[in-house]
Design a protein around this motif. Structure first.
Motif, short mmCIF file in Angstrom:
data_model
loop_
_atom_site.label_atom_id
_atom_site.label_comp_id
_atom_site.label_asym_id
_atom_site.label_seq_id
_atom_site.Cartn_x
_atom_site.Cartn_y
_atom_site.Cartn_z
N LYS A 24 0.81 -1.23 0.00
CA LYS A 24 0.00 0.00 0.00
C LYS A 24 0.84 1.27 0.00
N ASP A 26 -1.42 2.95 -2.50
CA ASP A 26 -2.37 3.84 -1.82
C ASP A 26 -1.72 5.00 -1.07
N GLN A 27 -0.42 5.20 -1.26
CA GLN A 27 0.30 6.23 -0.51
C GLN A 27 0.00 6.11 1.00
N GLU A 28 0.18 4.91 1.50
CA GLU A 28 -0.21 4.62 2.87
C GLU A 28 0.93 3.94 3.62
N GLN A 76 -2.06 8.16 5.39
CA GLN A 76 -1.69 8.51 4.03
C GLN A 76 -0.70 9.66 4.03
N PRO A 113 1.67 12.21 -2.04
CA PRO A 113 2.33 11.40 -3.08
C PRO A 113 3.68 11.97 -3.50
#
Length: 282
Positions: A37, A41-43, A223, A226
């Motif tokens: 992720k 998901d930028q997580e 998060q 990005p």
């Protein structure tokens, strides 16, 4: 020690980030859905310390400082913090309550930390979520321990963008042979937090760890911006299939991200960083 807060000035923030590495790295395993992720998901996941491979992360032993038995220092700290703990008391009632607290702390110094900070050193793992990072993408042992024996990958972050987008307490880990003493005179944001969350045995010093921590957020995902993701490194044993999967995502989502191959050294034992290339969107 430099520390920043939400109210810190632009100059203070600049000085803070200039004192730390501009890039930090996290080792990951592509087959792990939570690890994946970070790219999909930028997580990032902030683990509870009791999930770590160092048993001391579950809570440091309560090693008492001499301050904890000094009646003058105990009385000073109790009176200093009394208005915060007992805002409804004044005059004689407040004095009597302070006297009770001084006696309590003399009998059990550990009670001070529970009363004043809301937790004991042993309860560390129940309170904080921790993200561990390093400034060394070529660290051979880190690839072995945290990236599935070089079959995984490593992500590169812009330190400032990462810290500011997730927020939390950010600091370098202190390595020591000795367990730190806990003193009632410790300042929460500097000394106590450093001892609780950022002190490890010197056997781990090869990691050169930096930590981002979140209070009351153990085992939680956050998060990040990005743009904070600036590079991806492929382990020297990572499968071509997994590399292609990452390349496809980077090409579509992060055209600014650089990709690197880790190679085994040909003259000395260790890793070297291979040729970089930047993918452009079709």
């Amino acid at each position: 020690m430099l520390i920043i807060h939400e109210t810190s000035s632009a100059e203070e923030k600049e000085a803070f980030f200039n004192a730390h590495p501009s890039k930090l790295y996290k080792f990951r395993i592509w087959e792990d859905p939570f690890h994946k992720k970070v790219i999909t998901d930028q997580e990032l996941y902030f683990s509870s310390p009791d999930k770590f491979n160092d048993p001391y992360h579950c809570g440091l032993p309560f090693k008492q400082h001499a301050d904890n038995s000094d009646p003058i220092k105990i009385k000073y700290m109790v009176e200093k913090t009394a208005p915060r703990h007992f805002p409804h008391l004044f005059g004689r009632e407040l004095e009597e309550q302070c006297a009770k607290q001084v006696l309590l702390i003399q009998q059990n110094p550990e009670s001070w930390f529970e009363m004043n900070w809301g937790y004991r050193p042993q309860d560390l793992h129940k309170t904080f979520g921790v993200l561990s990072l390093t400034p060394h993408p070529e660290n051979y042992l880190m690839w072995s321990h945290y990236a599935k024996s070089h079959n995984g990958f490593c992500v590169e972050f812009d330190t400032r963008l990462l810290v500011e987008s997730i927020a939390g307490h950010f600091q370098k880990v202190v390595y020591s042979k000795d367990i730190p003493y806990f003193s009632i005179m410790d300042n929460l944001e500097d000394e106590l937090i450093t001892k609780l969350l950022y002190t490890k045995s010197d056997v781990w010093s090869y990691e050169d760890e930096y930590r981002l921590t979140k209070i009351h957020k153990p085992n939680s995902a956050f998060q990040f911006d990005p743009q904070a993701l600036t590079g991806v490194y492929f382990g020297c044993k990572m499968s071509v299939e997994h590399q292609i999967e990452i390349i496809d995502i980077v090409q579509q989502t992060y055209p600014w991200v650089k990709l690197y191959n880790m190679n085994l050294g040909k003259e000395t034992f260790g890793l070297t960083i291979g040729q970089t290339f930047l993918l452009q969107k079709h």
